[in-house]
Structure formats: structure tokens, C-alpha cells
Design a protein around this motif. Structure first.
Motif, PDB file in Angstrom:
ATOM      1  N   ASP A   1       5.166 -12.653   7.433  1.00  0.00           N
ATOM      2  CA  ASP A   1       6.349 -11.820   7.654  1.00  0.00           C
ATOM      3  C   ASP A   1       6.984 -12.107   9.017  1.00  0.00           C
ATOM      4  O   ASP A   1       8.202 -12.053   9.159  1.00  0.00           O
ATOM      5  CB  ASP A   1       6.012 -10.331   7.521  1.00  0.00           C
ATOM      6  CG  ASP A   1       6.982  -9.607   6.590  1.00  0.00           C
ATOM      7  OD1 ASP A   1       7.473 -10.239   5.628  1.00  0.00           O
ATOM      8  OD2 ASP A   1       7.256  -8.411   6.818  1.00  0.00           O
TER       9      ASP A   1
ATOM     10  N   ARG B   1       9.065 -14.904   8.254  1.00  0.00           N
ATOM     11  CA  ARG B   1      10.289 -14.526   7.541  1.00  0.00           C
ATOM     12  C   ARG B   1      11.351 -13.976   8.497  1.00  0.00           C
ATOM     13  O   ARG B   1      12.545 -14.181   8.284  1.00  0.00           O
ATOM     14  CB  ARG B   1       9.953 -13.512   6.439  1.00  0.00           C
ATOM     15  CG  ARG B   1       9.394 -14.159   5.181  1.00  0.00           C
ATOM     16  CD  ARG B   1       9.164 -13.155   4.076  1.00  0.00           C
ATOM     17  NE  ARG B   1       7.936 -12.398   4.254  1.00  0.00           N
ATOM     18  CZ  ARG B   1       6.747 -12.786   3.808  1.00  0.00           C
ATOM     19  NH1 ARG B   1       6.619 -13.930   3.161  1.00  0.00           N
ATOM     20  NH2 ARG B   1       5.688 -12.029   3.984  1.00  0.00           N
TER      21      ARG B   1
ATOM     22  N   GLY C   1       9.496 -11.211   0.836  1.00  0.00           N
ATOM     23  CA  GLY C   1       8.832 -10.213   1.656  1.00  0.00           C
ATOM     24  C   GLY C   1       8.285  -9.071   0.824  1.00  0.00           C
ATOM     25  O   GLY C   1       7.196  -8.547   1.109  1.00  0.00           O
TER      26      GLY C   1
END
Length: 384
Positions: free
Chosen positions: A274, A277, A300
Motif C-alpha cells: 500500500d 500504491r 488496494g
């Protein structure tokens, strides 16, 4: 929505005199970067138009009086020198905790009268508690001339929630409420609290970001946040780093092989990916390719569902239905086990996606969600 003048007028009815001022602080929705803040990672929230509004007056006699327009409870009266962490104070623990945190840090807060009203939906994962904390901190900072910066206010508000209320949250929610700028998302490094305002004008791109508040909260979520935080900390210890932020994405496969516990392995995989991301979304926004963030949002959600395991049927149904109806991407946001989903859509597809989500939820027998646009709004401010 109560205006500053209405909140001030209600303060005068309650206390018999006019407040020294009225302040507001917004809730937030997190675009990407979930459960990364307490791992000293990266997040990207934006402030909502929904705010907590506080009319406040300074006192010098050690008395703290608190009243909420949104809670059916009498006015609370406390002594600032008797505030005790982890006492059961209900909603009043959030503003009282801020007073305690300021005084514990050595700031001369000698009492106050407050009346609060909020339009931030509670239980929706949109940081209604952080809005209460930040609006209280900003008002007291100005009234007592403390001279604190916005990031310092956010850290003190976080300390109020961690140490006084007893919720082990990271610093994202309070920083978003204190520091966000209108028309921007906030790229926050949760290690050093450095921040960057990233232009996020979806309307100019013909896009919208919808918030779908499922209006559900499952009891399974009780204690789950703290359990996952402990699991992340165990993973960091096993990998020989202070926080999972220190694991480069490129080294994730090798790191996972060193973790024998499947649960810890999943948590580590989510946090490191994450953080990656967040970097992906920043790169796409900087390149002007806003639509391309949609698949990153959906990716996600899969990580939150499968690795962190904090989703629930209501959230999963909203994400899958929205994407099937033409959304560019969607994911749950917030602590999980209920709460809200964000959905990136072409402006012209807003109605079709909304109708599909409402229809699917009704067919499944779920509580009817509340759907509204998330417009990147200003952070905490004085209203009058």
C-alpha cells in the motif's frame, strides 16, 4: 448544516454570553494508503466539506464545560486539573482529551466553554473524532496564544486519542483535518510529518469521487485495529526494522519468505504494497493521468480484503457493483468492518453507478447506503 452564526447563538443560549470565536475542522476521506500511518509510511487523504464546528470561550478558573448539539446528553462540567486518561467520558473524551494533551505538554490551558456541532457522519470511517479533536485544538491554540503549527496541533490531537481516549490511531486523520487544502489531496510522510499538497481537481477532468457510506459497523471490528497494529509491529521486529515503512517494495518477496507466521506475513504484504500504491498514485497525478489511479484503488481494496482482512460483505458488494457499473475504480476506506467506500467515476456515470450500488444493496438486504461526492476541501479554520 449548522452555520457558524447558529453555533455561536446556541453557545450564548447555553452559557449566557457570546463565545470568543467559532472554528471548524473537517472530516477526511483517504484516497490511498490504509493502515500505513502507524507504520510510519505514506498516506494520501483529502478533507471533506463535512465539518465539526465549535464555538469556544476561554476560562481562567480551571473549569471545562462541554456541550454537543449532536448527542442527547446534558452539558458536561469538568476540572482541567482532574482530567484522567482512559476514564469513560463518552463523546466528551475527545475534546477533553485535547485539553489534557495540551496541558500535559506544558501549555497553559486554564479552562474553556465549548459548544460543538458536527456534520461529519459518525461510524463511517470519515474521521468524525479527529474533526472534534482538531477543532478543539485549533480554538484553544488561538485563544491561549500557544503558537503551535498545524502539524503540531495534529500530533497533540493524536496524543489525545491515543493516550486519553485509548484508541491507538496513527496521525493521518488529525493531520488531514488540520492541514488539508481546498482542491488538493495531502501526500503525508507519517515518519517526519513532511507534507505536500497535490492538486486534485476532479471536476476539471470530468471526474467525480463518490463516498458510499454503507451505514454499517460490524462488532468484528472491535479490537481489530489494535490487533493488526500489533501484528505489523511483530513483523517489523522479525525483519529487523523499526517500522514496516523501511521495507522497500522491491525487497518484499524476500522479506515475506523470512516470516513464518501467515497472519503477520499478510499484514506486512499489505502495508508495504500500500505504501507502493501511494507512490503509484502520486506518479499518476503528477503525470496528469488521473483516470489511471482507478485500478490502483481497486487493487488496494483487494489487499485490504484478502491480506489485512478488514472488509465485509457490504463493502465488497459496493466495490464490485460500482466497478461492474462502469466506475474507474473503488476501494473501502478507513478502519474497515463497515464504514465507507470511495468510487472514482466519470461525471456522466455518477447516476448509473449510484443506482447500481443502491439496487444491489437493496437486493442483498443490506442497509441502504448514503452516497455523496467527496470534494477536496479546506482544512481547519476560524469561521468568525
Amino acid at each position: 448544516m449548522a452555520t457558524a452564526s447558529e453555533v455561536a447563538a446556541r453557545f450564548e443560549e447555553l452559557y449566557g454570553y457570546a463565545p470568543d470565536g467559532v472554528w471548524s475542522a473537517p472530516g477526511r476521506v483517504n484516497l490511498i494508503g490504509e493502515y500505513t500511518d502507524f507504520n510510519e509510511g505514506f498516506v494520501m487523504p483529502l478533507a471533506l466539506p463535512h465539518t465539526a464546528v465549535a464555538a469556544v470561550a476561554r476560562r481562567t478558573d480551571g473549569i471545562l464545560r462541554l456541550h454537543s448539539a449532536d448527542i442527547d446528553a446534558p452539558l458536561a462540567e469538568l476540572r482541567v486539573d482532574e482530567l484522567t486518561p482512559l476514564s469513560d467520558g463518552g463523546w466528551a473524551a475527545y475534546p477533553a482529551g485535547v485539553v489534557w494533551a495540551l496541558r500535559d505538554a506544558g501549555h497553559p490551558v486554564t479552562g474553556a466553554d465549548l459548544h460543538l456541532a458536527s456534520t461529519v457522519p459518525t461510524g463511517a470511517g470519515l474521521s468524525s473524532s479527529a474533526a472534534l479533536e482538531v477543532v478543539t485544538a485549533l480554538a484553544l491554540d488561538e485563544l491561549f496564544g500557544l503558537g503551535l503549527t498545524r502539524p503540531e496541533l495534529a500530533v497533540l490531537a493524536q496524543r489525545a486519542e491515543n493516550a486519553f481516549v485509548g484508541v491507538p490511531c496513527g496521525v493521518m486523520d488529525q493531520t488531514a483535518s488540520a492541514c488539508c487544502a481546498e482542491g488538493h489531496a495531502l501526500h503525508l510522510d507519517c515518519r517526519d510529518l513532511s507534507l505536500r499538497q497535490v492538486p486534485f481537481d476532479l471536476a476539471a477532468e470530468g471526474l467525480r469521487l463518490l463516498v458510499v457510506d454503507t451505514r454499517v459497523k460490524h462488532a468484528l471490528g472491535d479490537g481489530a485495529y489494535a490487533e493488526r497494529r500489533a501484528g505489523c509491529e511483530a513483523g517489523a521486529r522479525a525483519l529487523g526494522v523499526s517500522h514496516l515503512r523501511d521495507i522497500p517494495y522491491e525487497e518484499l518477496p524476500a522479506a515475506l519468505e523470512r516470516l513464518p507466521d501467515d497472519k503477520v506475513r499478510r499484514y506486512v504484504r499489505h502495508v508495504v504494497s500500500d505504501n507502493h500504491r501511494v507512490a503509484q498514485v502520486i506518479g499518476l497525478l503528477d503525470a496528469g493521468d488521473v483516470r489511471a489511479i482507478g485500478p490502483v484503488l481497486t487493487e488496494g481494496h483487494a489487499s485490504l480484503r484478502d491480506d489485512l482482512r478488514i472488509s465485509c460483505p457490504e463493502l465488497d458488494l459496493v466495490v464490485s457493483t460500482a466497478n461492474a457499473a462502469g466506475a474507474l475504480g473503488a476501494r473501502m476506506t478507513g478502519g474497515g468492518f463497515g464504514g465507507s467506500v470511495i468510487v472514482l467515476v466519470e461525471s456522466g456515470d455518477t447516476d448509473a453507478v449510484t443506482e447500481a450500488v443502491l439496487g444491489a444493496s437493496a437486493e442483498a438486504g443490506h442497509t441502504a447506503p448514503r452516497v455523496f461526492p467527496a470534494v477536496a476541501s479546506a482544512g481547519a479554520r476560524r469561521e468568525k
